[in-house]
Design a protein around this motif. Sequence first.
Motif, PDB file in Angstrom:
ATOM      1  N   HIS A  85      14.489  41.148 -16.329  1.00 33.21           N
ATOM      2  CA  HIS A  85      15.277  40.038 -15.805  1.00 33.21           C
ATOM      3  C   HIS A  85      16.405  39.583 -16.733  1.00 33.21           C
ATOM      4  CE1 HIS A  85      12.722  38.996 -12.273  1.00 33.21           C
ATOM      5  NE2 HIS A  85      11.767  39.548 -13.014  1.00 33.21           N
ATOM      6  N   LEU A  86      16.217  39.748 -18.047  1.00 37.16           N
ATOM      7  CA  LEU A  86      17.172  39.176 -18.997  1.00 37.16           C
ATOM      8  C   LEU A  86      17.617  40.157 -20.075  1.00 37.16           C
ATOM      9  CD1 LEU A  86      15.243  35.811 -19.360  1.00 37.16           C
ATOM     10  CD2 LEU A  86      17.496  36.042 -18.319  1.00 37.16           C
ATOM     11  N   GLY A  87      17.322  41.433 -19.876  1.00 36.10           N
ATOM     12  CA  GLY A  87      17.630  42.423 -20.905  1.00 36.10           C
ATOM     13  C   GLY A  87      19.094  42.521 -21.262  1.00 36.10           C
ATOM     14  N   ASN A  88      19.974  42.151 -20.332  1.00 34.30           N
ATOM     15  CA  ASN A  88      21.416  42.210 -20.609  1.00 34.30           C
ATOM     16  C   ASN A  88      21.918  41.013 -21.387  1.00 34.30           C
ATOM     17  OD1 ASN A  88      21.645  44.634 -19.171  1.00 34.30           O
ATOM     18  ND2 ASN A  88      21.967  43.556 -17.225  1.00 34.30           N
ATOM     19  N   PHE A  89      21.068  40.007 -21.524  1.00 33.77           N
ATOM     20  CA  PHE A  89      21.526  38.761 -22.145  1.00 33.77           C
ATOM     21  C   PHE A  89      20.910  38.486 -23.516  1.00 33.77           C
ATOM     22  CE2 PHE A  89      21.348  37.954 -17.457  1.00 33.77           C
ATOM     23  CZ  PHE A  89      22.711  38.093 -17.233  1.00 33.77           C
ATOM     24  N   LEU A  90      19.792  39.103 -23.801  1.00 35.01           N
ATOM     25  CA  LEU A  90      19.124  38.808 -25.069  1.00 35.01           C
ATOM     26  C   LEU A  90      18.476  40.050 -25.655  1.00 35.01           C
ATOM     27  CD1 LEU A  90      15.934  38.756 -24.112  1.00 35.01           C
ATOM     28  CD2 LEU A  90      16.520  36.440 -23.391  1.00 35.01           C
ATOM     29  N   HIS A  91      18.159  39.947 -26.949  1.00 36.14           N
ATOM     30  CA  HIS A  91      17.521  41.057 -27.665  1.00 36.14           C
ATOM     31  C   HIS A  91      16.223  40.568 -28.297  1.00 36.14           C
ATOM     32  CE1 HIS A  91      16.867  44.434 -30.386  1.00 36.14           C
ATOM     33  NE2 HIS A  91      16.753  43.556 -31.363  1.00 36.14           N
ATOM     34  N   PHE A  92      15.201  41.409 -28.269  1.00 41.23           N
ATOM     35  CA  PHE A  92      13.947  41.072 -28.933  1.00 41.23           C
ATOM     36  C   PHE A  92      13.190  42.350 -29.277  1.00 41.23           C
ATOM     37  CE2 PHE A  92      12.940  41.324 -24.448  1.00 41.23           C
ATOM     38  CZ  PHE A  92      11.730  42.006 -24.411  1.00 41.23           C
ATOM     39  N   GLU A  93      12.358  42.249 -30.284  1.00 46.49           N
ATOM     40  CA  GLU A  93      11.449  43.327 -30.673  1.00 46.49           C
ATOM     41  C   GLU A  93      10.039  42.909 -30.297  1.00 46.49           C
ATOM     42  OE1 GLU A  93      12.238  46.207 -31.909  1.00 46.49           O
ATOM     43  OE2 GLU A  93      14.391  45.857 -32.298  1.00 46.49           O
ATOM     44  N   LYS A  94       9.299  43.793 -29.677  1.00 51.17           N
ATOM     45  CA  LYS A  94       7.920  43.476 -29.318  1.00 51.17           C
ATOM     46  C   LYS A  94       7.095  43.385 -30.595  1.00 51.17           C
ATOM     47  CE  LYS A  94       5.610  46.539 -26.914  1.00 51.17           C
ATOM     48  NZ  LYS A  94       5.148  47.330 -25.741  1.00 51.17           N
ATOM     49  N   PRO A  95       6.516  42.205 -30.887  1.00 47.93           N
ATOM     50  CA  PRO A  95       5.803  42.027 -32.160  1.00 47.93           C
ATOM     51  C   PRO A  95       4.484  42.791 -32.194  1.00 47.93           C
ATOM     52  CG  PRO A  95       5.515  40.104 -30.773  1.00 47.93           C
ATOM     53  CD  PRO A  95       6.486  40.995 -30.053  1.00 47.93           C
ATOM     54  N   SER A  96       4.051  43.137 -33.385  1.00 46.52           N
ATOM     55  CA  SER A  96       2.784  43.856 -33.552  1.00 46.52           C
ATOM     56  C   SER A  96       1.587  42.934 -33.429  1.00 46.52           C
ATOM     57  CB  SER A  96       2.747  44.555 -34.916  1.00 46.52           C
ATOM     58  OG  SER A  96       2.860  43.599 -35.965  1.00 46.52           O
ATOM     59  N   GLY A  97       1.833  41.644 -33.414  1.00 38.76           N
ATOM     60  CA  GLY A  97       0.744  40.685 -33.308  1.00 38.76           C
ATOM     61  C   GLY A  97       1.296  39.312 -32.991  1.00 38.76           C
ATOM     62  N   GLY A  98       0.420  38.323 -32.988  1.00 34.68           N
ATOM     63  CA  GLY A  98       0.844  36.972 -32.676  1.00 34.68           C
ATOM     64  C   GLY A  98       0.868  36.723 -31.187  1.00 34.68           C
ATOM     65  N   ALA A 131       3.689  35.073 -29.608  1.00 40.66           N
ATOM     66  CA  ALA A 131       5.031  34.638 -29.236  1.00 40.66           C
ATOM     67  C   ALA A 131       6.038  35.751 -29.481  1.00 40.66           C
ATOM     68  CB  ALA A 131       5.432  33.384 -30.014  1.00 40.66           C
ATOM     69  N   LEU A 132       7.173  35.668 -28.770  1.00 37.01           N
ATOM     70  CA  LEU A 132       8.298  36.576 -28.948  1.00 37.01           C
ATOM     71  C   LEU A 132       9.488  35.799 -29.499  1.00 37.01           C
ATOM     72  CD1 LEU A 132       6.543  38.405 -27.102  1.00 37.01           C
ATOM     73  CD2 LEU A 132       8.642  39.095 -25.939  1.00 37.01           C
ATOM     74  N   TRP A 133      10.295  36.503 -30.305  1.00 40.57           N
ATOM     75  CA  TRP A 133      11.508  35.925 -30.853  1.00 40.57           C
ATOM     76  C   TRP A 133      12.690  36.539 -30.115  1.00 40.57           C
ATOM     77  CZ3 TRP A 133      13.310  32.003 -33.418  1.00 40.57           C
ATOM     78  CH2 TRP A 133      14.546  32.064 -34.083  1.00 40.57           C
ATOM     79  N   LEU A 134      13.435  35.693 -29.397  1.00 41.41           N
ATOM     80  CA  LEU A 134      14.538  36.156 -28.559  1.00 41.41           C
ATOM     81  C   LEU A 134      15.865  35.726 -29.153  1.00 41.41           C
ATOM     82  CD1 LEU A 134      13.060  34.920 -25.152  1.00 41.41           C
ATOM     83  CD2 LEU A 134      12.583  37.072 -26.321  1.00 41.41           C
ATOM     84  N   GLU A 135      16.769  36.694 -29.368  1.00 35.54           N
ATOM     85  CA  GLU A 135      18.106  36.388 -29.873  1.00 35.54           C
ATOM     86  C   GLU A 135      19.113  36.640 -28.760  1.00 35.54           C
ATOM     87  OE1 GLU A 135      18.973  38.393 -33.500  1.00 35.54           O
ATOM     88  OE2 GLU A 135      17.274  37.498 -34.581  1.00 35.54           O
ATOM     89  N   TRP A 136      19.920  35.628 -28.455  1.00 31.75           N
ATOM     90  CA  TRP A 136      20.854  35.717 -27.344  1.00 31.75           C
ATOM     91  C   TRP A 136      22.089  36.526 -27.721  1.00 31.75           C
ATOM     92  CZ3 TRP A 136      19.732  34.228 -22.495  1.00 31.75           C
ATOM     93  CH2 TRP A 136      18.590  33.429 -22.335  1.00 31.75           C
TER      94      TRP A 136
END
Length: 493
Positions: free
Chosen positions: A412-425, A427-432
């Motif tokens: 849905h938002l891949g064209n607008f933000l970047h993120f790496e799938k974390p190995s744990g935790g 939550a995700l960290w999204l950079e616009w």
Amino acid sequence: MDSPVEIPYKSFIKIDRNSRVSMYLQISNQLINAIQRGALPFGTKLPGTRTLSRILNVHRNTAVSVYDELFVQGWVESFPNKGTFVIGKAQNHSSEIRAFEKKHLENYPKQTGFPFKTTNILDNPFEQSPCEYIFNDGIPDIRLTQVDQYSRIYTSLLKRKAHKIGQYNQDGSEFFKQHLSKYLNLSRGLPISKNNLLITRSTEMSIYIVSEILLSKGDTVLVGELSYFSVNMIFQKAGVTIESVPIDHEGIDVEEVRKICRTRKIRMLYLTPHHHYPTTVTLSAQRRLELLQLAEEFGFIILEDDYDYEFYYDKSPILPLASADTNGMVVYIGSFGKSLAPGFRTGFIVAPENLMAEMRKYLGIIDRQGDILMEHVLGEMIAEGEINRYLKKSLKVYQERRDYFSLLLQEHLGNFLHFEKPSGGLALWLEWQIPVNLMQLAKNCAQNDLFIPKTLLYQNKNLSAMRLGFGNLNTEEMEKSVQIFSETLKVMI
């Protein structure tokens, strides 16, 4: 003295005849309240028991019990052939007696009558919302909790002999500390005993105790360029200088730490190395070793916060810095039972015994009683292997949620933000990748029934990012939340 019939008792004595509190106690408490607040000044003559029973429409025996209670508590005294009086010397109250209006006796004061220090550092940053869908910064789903299992252990514990629970002192349950120390040894490589453990209520309490003992006003504390806001609040309250250090894909910039140490004295470095908060980056093994060397060389404390060590998916977690610390430079704090129901979670501190002795003094002041039952239940869960079974089961669910949440965001938002799938935790960290006003985005989402707290938003001239938790969302909730999120964004751009 004032005539008892001139005082409108019914105006400030209200009886709830359906209350579980007996009527005589209700009346007694309200009379004492009136005396304390000056509505019945010292020296006031009270009506006889017959008169009081008639005024309040209660049995005379109730009125007798009222005066007995007032006498026992020391508020009145009786004189033969004279009556019952509020203890104290009679005075001329013509200008001093307060009006007997209901508001004077039932309203608690809105303000103190004395000055006190205030602070905006500790203002509550958390928000509430009636929205059906909510993003958070990564908390577990209590719906996965095995309540029946906890109830069984609790019930079993309560039926045991008292001496099983009595193995307790102000430092916490010895039974729990013994099993937790073994658990941390096996799971996190910490070669400790129960003497190296302090049990607290939360991570925040742990950090508060550490800061009270180890930090002084004017000290310098290093944190990641983005760091946990609650911890920063505690440090600010301690009066220290907080200096940020850049974070990259390997964690905190060690070379920058080295440069700072060469120019001024550093007291402490605060780290969340397993998954840096908020970016979720894992501190590399090489940098961990370098930081331990720097701490020994420059004499600063490493405060290691392993807030989500229990949540790992793709590989075994990297062991804490504390597991490799041979010089006593690391104070390790963490949480246990974070994936369990809120009442079964606890915090802990791991440190050398000499520091632990000082920490126990502070814990004895702010949380002397602790929660012996909860600690025993957690100890039983470790001893029976139940905690490992539960974690294994819940980790599978959380990994599936991480993968599905990542997939939805990408679609849905891949064209607008970047993120790496974390190995744990959780939550995700999204950079616009596009310019967007995050505060306005959150406001618009709330209008569409999706709440995004401001504490999840990170925006300045160099960065536009968000930390979104997935752990508490099931499949349907994820789909609906991402749909609202995506549709709201597209309207804005």
